[in-house]
Structure formats: structure tokens, C-alpha cells
Write an enzyme that holds these catalytic residues in place. Sequence first.
Site, short mmCIF file in Angstrom:
data_model
loop_
_atom_site.label_atom_id
_atom_site.label_comp_id
_atom_site.label_asym_id
_atom_site.label_seq_id
_atom_site.Cartn_x
_atom_site.Cartn_y
_atom_site.Cartn_z
N ASP A 33 79.72 76.57 88.91
CA ASP A 33 78.12 76.65 88.84
C ASP A 33 77.56 76.43 87.47
OD1 ASP A 33 79.54 77.99 90.91
OD2 ASP A 33 78.54 79.84 90.74
N ARG A 161 77.51 89.80 93.23
CA ARG A 161 77.38 89.10 92.03
C ARG A 161 76.28 88.19 91.81
NH1 ARG A 161 81.89 87.49 94.88
NH2 ARG A 161 81.82 85.69 96.19
N GLU A 215 75.80 83.99 98.05
CA GLU A 215 76.18 83.80 96.71
C GLU A 215 75.01 83.32 95.96
OE1 GLU A 215 80.09 81.52 96.69
OE2 GLU A 215 80.93 83.31 95.90
#
Length: 465
Positions: A33, A161, A215
Site C-alpha cells: 500500500d 486498521r 481495509e
Amino acid sequence: MLREKYIELINKVNSDPYRLHFHLMAPTGWLNDPNGLCVIKGVNHIYFQYTPFSATWGLKSWGHYSTENWIDYTEHPIFLRPSVAEDIDGVYSGSALVENNKIHYYYTGNVKYTDKKYDYILNGREQNVIEVISEDGFNYEKKNILLKNSDYPQNMSTHVRDPKVFKVEDEYFMILGARTKEDIGCAILYKSLDLKKWEYFFEIHSEKKYGYMWECCDLIKIEDKWFLICCPQGVEQEGINFANIYQIGYFPIDINFKEKTYSLGEFVELDRGFDIYAPQTFIDNKGRNVLIAWMGIPDATYTNNKTIKNGWQHALSMPRTLKRKGNKILQEPLVEFENLRKNKISSTDNHINFLASTFEMIIDIDNSENFLVKMEDVKLSYDNNIFSLEMQESGEGRNKRSVYLEELKKLHIFVDTSSIEIFINDGEEVFTSRFYPNKTKINIEVFNHGSCSYYDLDEFKIDVE
Ligand code: FRU
């Protein structure tokens, strides 16, 4: 010793013909990422999930590039690495917010217990929100632990997260992606008035369950309309839609931060290619809404074995500017890519043929009947309103991805040795993918009624600090 090993690895990586020319890759090893995108002193900083010594996942740190013009870059030493008990198993993804000339970074400190048997969903894992503050993007004093598992709502699993922090009027908000104990994907928001004390605000979920985990959530405003960008996991394929293992897309959202109310529209896919995930947006040094994603995806059946054997894997996508048309996000390549153009060739012939390896092609389509592009075994076709990207052996397991279009008017294609990004109808749809042709120069054939221009493209200049 480590230095020698690194130089050996660098040489192996740099001699790989599949290295990309105008994409950011890990100098060696693995990248996933984009993280911490921000501007300080007029310079764009781009951090990324990085494992220098393993091309197949490993202990995560934040690698670092910077650029003023999106063409010339500097590669900097690793910015964040695991160093405290709260991030000992990985400095996971996060974001940055610049306030009063200070950059506040927020990331997930990952901790995985190994002393007994755990399922790592309901137990065995800590996901801590950690802050570091820097004046220059290179140095920081300490890691501040802001939130721990016990600060998340009772109904959360241990998967919470990827903090993204943003400001609305004079209040700060943090959005985190999460999985509830009942396996429902959602986002949770925290609020702060001073960037010191964070209070739980509320949860955002869809009316009907939309996957088990979201996510990399990002809540952004494009021309007065809010969008919740996220990566849901566990969404079933529906015909040609949601064809990848995990999704990248957005919910248009009406949100009222004062009243704590929201209403989500239907989820829209951001990109239809095989290799795209974990996007992050920021306002760049020219004031534009820019999105960068990971040009890769976890847990796919198709591979990048061709680069893994040369010691590296994955890249960041081309940065894209975001605009909107109603409730739809449009993505266009940054205009700065025009500065990489070398020679232009234009044609209005119905059939053209050329050899290239790193190039840009703009196809205007007057009549989409008989439209076809062939690049060795890669095919772009349009039949009965379905546009498809299809590949054979060069796909290394990738086969076909498609999208429904009202009409096909324009394609803007970027090929970079082993990647392809296709922007359709001025950014209405995008396909981002890797492919591994067995020749350096590939044979491109375009069958089209309209016009076609193509340019060879130069490469990024990357200085190493
Ligand atoms: C997305 C992701 C994030 C996590 C990071 C770890 O690709 O799984 O949720 O923070 O990668 O590298």
C-alpha cells in the site's frame, strides 16, 4: 554484510527487463500500500509498505519517495520501522495530516502473538493506532500510542486498521477499516479537537452486509460530495462485477458530522483490472485530489513469479486526479505524464501496427463496431456494450476482466514494460493490470474507426539519497 547483500540484490533487481519505467517500485523486495501521502514545503511525500529483503511479504516498514513534479523523484531511507512493543510485527498502513507545518502520521502498529494457538481474528492480534510527528518528513522524536484494541467498540474483532485522518471545519476525524466479531465489514470513526485526545464517534456500515472486512478506508470530499473509499473483502462475484478476490471502490455517502448521521449509496468499483488495491488519496502540491493505489492485490491466484525470481514484486499505480460526475468518481492520469512523451505518431487508418514497450496511446472512437486492440496475446475488445481486457500466457494466470459501458468513445492507455493502465471515456472506468510479454518490444495492432495517437514514454528520474 547486509550492505553487500543489498547491493547484490539491487543489481539483480535493476537488470530485470520487467522493471517499470514510470511507476514507483520497491528498490528491492516487496511493496504494497501507499502510505502517509502528504505535502510539506511544496514537496509531495509518498511512503509505502515495504519489505526490502523479501519479494513475497514480510515484516513491514515504510519506504519513502518524494517528488515536486511527479516525474523526478528522490528515494529516501526507510522512514518508519518496527521499534516498539506496539508495532513489533509491522508498521502497517496509515496516513498523514499536515497542521501548522507539522506532519502528523498515523499508522497501525501490528502485533501478532505466537505463544499459543490463536485464530488471529478474535484473538492473538493487537492493532494499535500510533502517531509520529515530523517537521520535515524524515525525522521524528517518538511514537505516541493513541488507540489500542481496548479502545475499539466491544463488537470489533482484532482487525481494525489503516487510520486515515482528515479535518472538517475545525474538527479532526480518523477513519479506520474494521471487521466486527460477526464478520461484518465496516468503518469506525474517531473524533478529536486537538489531535491529542481521540474519542470514539460512530460506526459506518452498509444496510446489507457488504463483505467481512473493509481495509484502507478513506473518507473524501470531491467537489462538495463525500465518498467513502474502501477495500471490502468477502464480496461475492456477480457476473462481470466484483471479479477480483478483494474489491477496490467507494460508497457515495451523505454524511453529517454534527448530527452523526449518514446514508450510503451503492458500492461502485474504482478499477476493473486484475492488480489494484489499497488506494489512498491526498491533496497534492498543486491542490488536486490525487489517488495512488497499490498495483497489486493480496491472495490472488495469478502471479508475478517473473519478477519474484528477480528479487522484487509490485509497484504503485500511476497517480490519478479525481473528479466527479454526479455520484461517480472519474480518474484521470496526472497531466505531468505528458512530460515523459518522446515522439508522437498519429493516424486515422482503420488498422495500425507498431512495436513498442513503454508507451501511451490515445484512441478516439467514432464507431465502436469492429473495435479491437491486440498487444501480442493481450486483447481489448468491445462487444454488446461490454469492454474487456483479456490475456493468455502473458497474464500468468490472469484471464479476463470486463465492464459494461453505455458507449465506448475514448481510451487512454499506458503500457510500462509489464503493466497496463486503461482509462476509458475520460476516466469513467479504469483497468489496471500487470502482464508479462515474452518480448521487450511488443507488437501492437489497433482496429478502429476514428483516430489513434501514440507516444514512446521516457522514464522517471529517481535519485537515491
Ligand atoms: C492492505 C493491508 C492493510 C494493512 C497492510 C499491511 O493491503 O492489508 O490493511 O495495513 O496491507 O501491509
